[in-house]
Design an enzyme around this catalytic site. Sequence first.
Site, PDB file in Angstrom:
ATOM      1  N   HIS A 149       0.819  -1.208   0.000  1.00 21.97           N
ATOM      2  CA  HIS A 149       0.000   0.000   0.000  1.00 21.97           C
ATOM      3  C   HIS A 149       0.855   1.260   0.000  1.00 21.97           C
ATOM      4  O   HIS A 149       0.652   2.186  -0.793  1.00 21.97           O
ATOM      5  CB  HIS A 149      -0.920  -0.025   1.234  1.00 21.97           C
ATOM      6  CG  HIS A 149      -1.775   1.191   1.339  1.00 21.97           C
ATOM      7  ND1 HIS A 149      -1.399   2.291   2.080  1.00 21.97           N
ATOM      8  CD2 HIS A 149      -2.963   1.499   0.775  1.00 21.97           C
ATOM      9  CE1 HIS A 149      -2.330   3.217   1.967  1.00 21.97           C
ATOM     10  NE2 HIS A 149      -3.300   2.758   1.186  1.00 21.97           N
ATOM     11  N   CYS A 204      -1.073  -4.630 -15.599  1.00 20.78           N
ATOM     12  CA  CYS A 204      -1.164  -3.434 -14.758  1.00 20.78           C
ATOM     13  C   CYS A 204      -0.436  -3.638 -13.428  1.00 20.78           C
ATOM     14  O   CYS A 204      -0.436  -2.761 -12.583  1.00 20.78           O
ATOM     15  CB  CYS A 204      -2.611  -3.026 -14.540  1.00 20.78           C
ATOM     16  SG  CYS A 204      -3.598  -4.323 -13.798  1.00 20.78           S
TER      17      CYS A 204
END
Length: 765
Positions: free
Chosen positions: A403, A713
């Site tokens: 994250h 991606c």
Amino acid sequence: MSGVPENVPNTLMLEEIRKEDIPSVGGKGASLGEMASLGLPVPKAFVVTAQAFRRFLIEAKLEERIFSKFRGLDVESNEALEAAANEARELVLNASMPSRIAEEIRTAYRKMAPEPLIVAVRSSATAEDLPDASFAGQQETFLNIRGVEDLLEAIQKCWASLYGARAIYYRAKQGFDDHSVNIAVVVQQLIHSEKAGVMFTSHPVTGEPLTIVEGSWGLGEAVVSGTVSPDNYVYDQRAGKVVDRLIARKLIEIVSDGSKGTRESEVSISRQQAQVLSDEEVARLAMFGRIAEDHYGVPQDVEWAIVGGDVFILQSRPITTIGMTPNAGSSGEKRVEAKVLVQGIGAAPGTASGRVVIIADAKEIGLVKEGDILVTKMTNPDMVPAMRKVKAIVTDEGGMTCHAAIVSRELGTPAVVGSRTATQVLKTGQMVTVDGEKGTVYEGEVAPAPTPKAVAEVASQAAAAPLITATSVKVNVSIPEAAQRAAATGADGVGLLRIEHLMLGLGKTPSWFIKNGREEEFIKELYDGIKTVLDAFPGKPVWVRTIDAPTDEFRNMQGGEDEPREHNPMLGWRGIRRDLHSPEQFRLQVEAFKRLWAEGYENLGVMFPLVGHPDEFVQAKAMMASFGVDVENVTLGVMVEIPSSALIIEQFCEAGIKFASFGTNDLIQYTLAIDRNNEYLTDMYKPKHPAVLKLIDYAIGICREYGVECSICGQAGSDPVMAEWLVDHGIASISANIDAVAKIRQAVAKTERRILLEAARRSNA
Ligand code: PEP
Ligand code: MG
């Protein structure tokens, strides 16, 4: 012979040359002489002086005949420019060389070695290689010349190249007067290098004491001309070691072609992906580079060659890269003394100095002030408001796809992740400098923080030179505020918009909104965020991914207390699995999409995450239809991030997906059983593991058969070497991080050109 000083000879041996001789030997010749005098290992050489060239023009009565062709020449007219250039070159080539000059060249050639040496003949225009007037590459080089007759011919060709169309155009644009530009010719022993390349003696943009070495097999021309993607090594002069290396796939090498000239040859399979340089060789090159830089006082761009363990320095000139400032060196020097406090993984590039603030969890984000350095175990979605304020982020845990890494890259905030010890070693209030490229945290303020202007300049430079590629190069976006920066890269669309990040401003879980009857707020937040991104990419595809957040990431948010406690959230209730179990959560997302489609945003595509079986795609599509979506007329696709979906990709194609995108962050962890966020396993988390590549290769092939757009991606798509591999294997598009788009586009363009060239050569054969 007016205008030519009598006392300057027609040739000068390398040992006789000093930097004051630039008007006679050109920048390249003078620099070689200087380097030889410093004791650097420069191959034997002599220079045919600029005065020799001018005497040739005068004695052959060429001056007026040539210069009359340039008078009033419109260099913008291709035809006129080419005609004048051709005529001037013909005049030079057809004139005979005065015998005195030819004789002096013979003598100098004999002085190099008793036996005729094989040489390279290179131009050294008298303004060439000087700062601010780099003529590099404007004149020709002739390699593998042996024997005096061939040498004389090559020298005359070199003289003629002063009147190439590009050279004339360049000089006209730079304001150089053709009458006074001379050309010297360097005749240098050709090193039949086993490996060769270039080096920047300091970082070309920041000026840090990092030597960047690029190398490939064979002669250095392959690297200089960009024919191959070379290996790239970063040598940290402070640490005295190689700190980064990127081993490229080197398909071609340039080698001497028998008696004359050079040719391209295919690199044998075993050497294609082999490391070109040992650490010891990189260190030796860096040492020679340092000597050159210290001598000249500015960072140098050096050409080198290695044969049989001997290193040769072929050329050195100042780096003319934009962004180099005289102060850059001093910041580098300050850093030499800097103490390294923490070392982790460089996750988001840039450097910044500030005061440390350590927080245990999101409840403490009130402690974080504008301009601090945020230090924590691992960031969470609910820490994003604090992440926005800080100058840099350092975490104990995580890898390149955690994250903290994803969000920092988008915010353009330098970040170091997976440091293991930052929260223990660093102290709140302490002044530190974070280098998000190298993953290092230094004590004190040791480098100037890059200004937003500098960052913007880099971004605009990237966008200023758009390359057209057949493979689409897209960009990943997670937070709408990054949309403009993402669009400024010139990307061909958005290959991944992670919408779980859009809810962060709300600080509440999706189920909280449902439980409290506040659905409209939730829909509005998604709608606004997605619209911001769509508006930044008018007419370009934007693939929006439905929510994919593991339960532990939502735990600290309001409503998080209702999240189930899972043993293994990464393998748990996330992605499309959760939406299929929670129709209401899914419906709210679809409602936002529906409104945007209704407003004419046809470029919005929807991507389902963590799909493992085509039934899940079919079910999701059916649910969307039940929510009122005209599913046959919108773009729906899937992430390929579980090995099962790669293995049965054909069934997905049969089920009607419009696109598939590799989520390598997850695909790697699920293929190799390596937790992507576990900093203890970083070295085992291998994007190029043959098993991962096999899955990708297979899925690309099937997608191509079905005409389904196949993309990537995951973070691996931001690695130029991987991008090259993907293009080679037929990928249709690559979606990279904002900071990586420019280099990925370059890698893609280069690979596509190589593929075309190889195909053309095959059809010629
Ligand atoms: C991936 O898994 O590669 C991906 C892009 O998704 P995320 O990182 O959000 O899991
Ligand atoms: Mg994923």
